[in-house]
Write an enzyme that holds these catalytic residues in place. Sequence first.
Site, PDB file in Angstrom:
ATOM      1  N   CYS A  15       0.814  -1.213   0.000  1.00 54.88           N
ATOM      2  CA  CYS A  15       0.000   0.000   0.000  1.00 54.88           C
ATOM      3  C   CYS A  15       0.852   1.270   0.000  1.00 54.88           C
ATOM      4  O   CYS A  15       1.508   1.551  -0.990  1.00 54.88           O
ATOM      5  CB  CYS A  15      -0.976  -0.062   1.169  1.00 54.88           C
ATOM      6  SG  CYS A  15      -2.408   0.969   0.915  1.00 54.88           S
ATOM      7  N   ARG A  63     -12.877   5.898  -0.413  1.00 50.03           N
ATOM      8  CA  ARG A  63     -11.906   4.931   0.093  1.00 50.03           C
ATOM      9  C   ARG A  63     -12.192   3.583  -0.537  1.00 50.03           C
ATOM     10  O   ARG A  63     -13.327   3.149  -0.602  1.00 50.03           O
ATOM     11  CB  ARG A  63     -11.988   4.785   1.612  1.00 50.03           C
ATOM     12  CG  ARG A  63     -11.394   5.915   2.381  1.00 50.03           C
ATOM     13  CD  ARG A  63     -10.836   5.507   3.718  1.00 50.03           C
ATOM     14  NE  ARG A  63      -9.531   4.848   3.570  1.00 50.03           N
ATOM     15  CZ  ARG A  63      -8.400   5.510   3.365  1.00 50.03           C
ATOM     16  NH1 ARG A  63      -8.401   6.806   3.231  1.00 50.03           N
ATOM     17  NH2 ARG A  63      -7.259   4.858   3.264  1.00 50.03           N
ATOM     18  N   HIS A  65      -3.183  -5.640   2.655  1.00 54.34           N
ATOM     19  CA  HIS A  65      -2.783  -5.629   4.073  1.00 54.34           C
ATOM     20  C   HIS A  65      -3.187  -6.960   4.714  1.00 54.34           C
ATOM     21  O   HIS A  65      -3.631  -7.874   4.035  1.00 54.34           O
ATOM     22  CB  HIS A  65      -3.556  -4.516   4.808  1.00 54.34           C
ATOM     23  CG  HIS A  65      -3.141  -3.137   4.466  1.00 54.34           C
ATOM     24  ND1 HIS A  65      -1.949  -2.574   4.858  1.00 54.34           N
ATOM     25  CD2 HIS A  65      -3.797  -2.194   3.752  1.00 54.34           C
ATOM     26  CE1 HIS A  65      -1.886  -1.335   4.418  1.00 54.34           C
ATOM     27  NE2 HIS A  65      -2.979  -1.065   3.745  1.00 54.34           N
TER      28      HIS A  65
HETATM   29  N1  GLN Z   1      -2.290   6.784   2.488  1.00 61.63           N
HETATM   30  C1  GLN Z   1      -2.376   5.944   1.295  1.00 61.63           C
HETATM   31  C2  GLN Z   1      -3.810   5.886   0.734  1.00 61.63           C
HETATM   32  O1  GLN Z   1      -4.746   6.169   1.458  1.00 61.63           O
HETATM   33  C3  GLN Z   1      -1.932   4.540   1.634  1.00 61.63           C
HETATM   34  C4  GLN Z   1      -2.859   3.882   2.647  1.00 61.63           C
HETATM   35  C5  GLN Z   1      -2.308   2.585   3.219  1.00 61.63           C
HETATM   36  O2  GLN Z   1      -1.102   2.357   3.271  1.00 61.63           O
HETATM   37  N2  GLN Z   1      -3.255   1.751   3.721  1.00 61.63           N
HETATM   38  O3  GLN Z   1      -3.981   5.518  -0.416  1.00 61.63           O
END
Ligand code: GLN
Length: 243
Positions: free
Chosen positions: A94, A128, A194
């Site tokens: 990520c 998101r 993740h």
């Molecule tokens: N901050 C980045 C995004 O929101 C990566 C998020 C993350 O590592 N989960 O895309």
Amino acid sequence: MELKICHMYPDVLNLYGDGGNIRCLSQRLRWRGIEASLTRLPIGETAHLADFDLVFIGGGQDFEQQVLLEDLHRGKDREIRAAVEDGLTFLTICGGYQMLGSYYETHDGQRCDFIGALDLYTVGSQTRMIGNYKFRCGPASGGSLVVGFENHSGKTWLGPGVEPLGQVLAGFGNNGEDGSEGARYRNVFGTYSHGPLLPKNPELCDYILTTALRRKYGSCELAPLDDSAELAAHDEMCEKIHK
Ligand code: GLN
């Protein structure tokens, strides 16, 4: 035999148990009688990545990615670019994955210039992309089916110099639009997954370990393990995640 693993930014990039990938990589080596040494590389500390066989970088919030920018551009960026071109194995998750690209532009227009090691860039979105997801790795990455958890607002777009790690079967992946997930370039593995990613995806874990062992020792065949527990977790998630 031994693999030297570097955990970069364990202090700021370690979302959703990403550090568990280090435990999985190390344990699957030790179960085969292969030593695994670990060096943590937090903000402010330096190391020669050429001394390592595998580098891991986890995920983080937009804020944490900005916190580490100054440290990154004090020389770690050059080290990472050189190590990528030298074929060092990287697993990046990520935010750690996004960081390998040329830039990250947050949804409110703040632009963070990143490393430029891979031909990709990320643009923050208002939505998101979050939830359990699954994708199939490409043939150049072993072709395994991977189950994971994603949570990002950044949409990553790959340039011609980079292949996807795989194709999305259910969920968003890189951007929720082109069906790609993650990135592959030389021995770099980038993904939004993740969880941690590796414990319930043992085939991918062994594929990544094999790239590092082959680079260091030439040929390498990892002995099979009893993955019944890992695969039970994998299959249960696979069932739960529908299109
Ligand atoms: N901050 C980045 C995004 O929101 C990566 C998020 C993350 O590592 N989960 O895309």
